[in-house]
Design an enzyme around this catalytic site. Structure first.
Site, PDB file in Angstrom:
ATOM      1  N   CYS A 124      17.087  22.757 -62.209  1.00 16.73           N
ATOM      2  CA  CYS A 124      16.054  21.985 -62.915  1.00 16.73           C
ATOM      3  C   CYS A 124      16.598  21.388 -64.229  1.00 16.73           C
ATOM      4  CB  CYS A 124      14.825  22.856 -63.118  1.00 16.73           C
ATOM      5  SG  CYS A 124      13.339  21.890 -63.321  1.00 16.73           S
ATOM      6  N   GLU A 176      15.549  31.142 -58.541  1.00 20.09           N
ATOM      7  CA  GLU A 176      15.477  32.425 -59.277  1.00 20.09           C
ATOM      8  C   GLU A 176      14.041  32.926 -59.424  1.00 20.09           C
ATOM      9  OE1 GLU A 176      15.760  29.517 -60.569  1.00 20.09           O
ATOM     10  OE2 GLU A 176      14.744  29.428 -62.508  1.00 20.09           O
ATOM     11  N   HIS A 179      13.603  26.010 -58.392  1.00 24.42           N
ATOM     12  CA  HIS A 179      13.941  27.282 -59.051  1.00 24.42           C
ATOM     13  C   HIS A 179      14.108  28.451 -58.077  1.00 24.42           C
ATOM     14  CE1 HIS A 179      13.087  26.196 -63.324  1.00 24.42           C
ATOM     15  NE2 HIS A 179      12.302  25.281 -62.768  1.00 24.42           N
TER      16      HIS A 179
END
Ligand code: GLN
Length: 206
Positions: free
Chosen positions: A85, A187, A185
């Site tokens: 991002c 994560e 994302h």
């Protein structure tokens, strides 16, 4: 999940944004991690992740701490780097705006590409490249991608491989040599495939 031990030390740029989530995911894979805030924190690392957050803030703080030049060098030397991002924005050569960036990856990005109505959304993506790190159970499974005020990749240079697109063809993940960029994302999910994919890129550089 495959029992793999990664004897790597991975740095996560920890100036602003979602760095803790990357660190936790890496640690869950048995990877040693370092929070990178100063240039000397790069010493001895095998790979570096630039997290999501606010690219203008990360760029400005990075500039103040003297990190942008060493990070540029890092990528230009062919060492493994992954931007998610805002991290992807920092890596891009062209962001269409005047802000401090690394400018190392041959992609053009458009910031906040989904506008207000679609500020944040989640979508399942087909990412065939992840099959290389998938268990039998994971193979072919879509990757649940979380987009938060996300940029997109509006064009890529000749040496860049497109890893994922939305249904309308919008590019949201790409790779150039040992550089990875994702508009979303990984994560923030429980799916570690993208992190394992990055760790395989790291393995290749050693
Ligand atoms: N909109 C942010 C930017 O332009 C990126 C958002 C994110 O990293 N989740 O920097």
């Amino acid at each position: 999940m495959p029992r793999r031990s990664y004897k790597f030390k991975i740095g996560v740029l920890a100036l602003q944004g979602a760095f803790r989530e990357h660190i936790e995911m890496l640690q869950s894979l048995g990877v040693e991690t370092v929070e990178v805030r100063l240039p000397h924190h790069l010493d001895g690392l095998d790979g570096i992740i630039i997290p999501g957050g606010e690219s203008t803030s990360i760029g400005r703080i990075g500039e103040r701490y003297g990190l942008l030049e060493p990070l540029r060098e890092w990528a230009l030397q062919g060492k493994a780097m992954w931007g998610t991002c805002a991290g992807m924005i920092l890596m891009a050569k062209d962001v269409g705006m005047d802000q401090p960036i690394l400018g190392v990856m041959d992609i053009t990005v458009l910031r906040n590409a989904f506008g207000r109505q679609k500020d944040s959304f989640e979508v399942d993506l087909k990412i065939p490249a992840l099959d290389a790190v998938s268990t039998r159970r994971e193979k072919g499974k879509p990757f649940h991608a979380i987009f938060i005020r996300a940029p997109v990749i509006s064009s890529v240079g000749p040496g860049v491989e497109i890893l994922a697109t939305l249904d309308d063809g919008t590019i949201v993940a790409a790779q150039q040599g040992n550089m990875l960029a994702t508009a979303f994302h990984p994560e923030l999910t429980n799916d570690t495939r993208f992190h394992r994919y990055f760790l395989e890129v790291v393995r290749r550089t050693r």
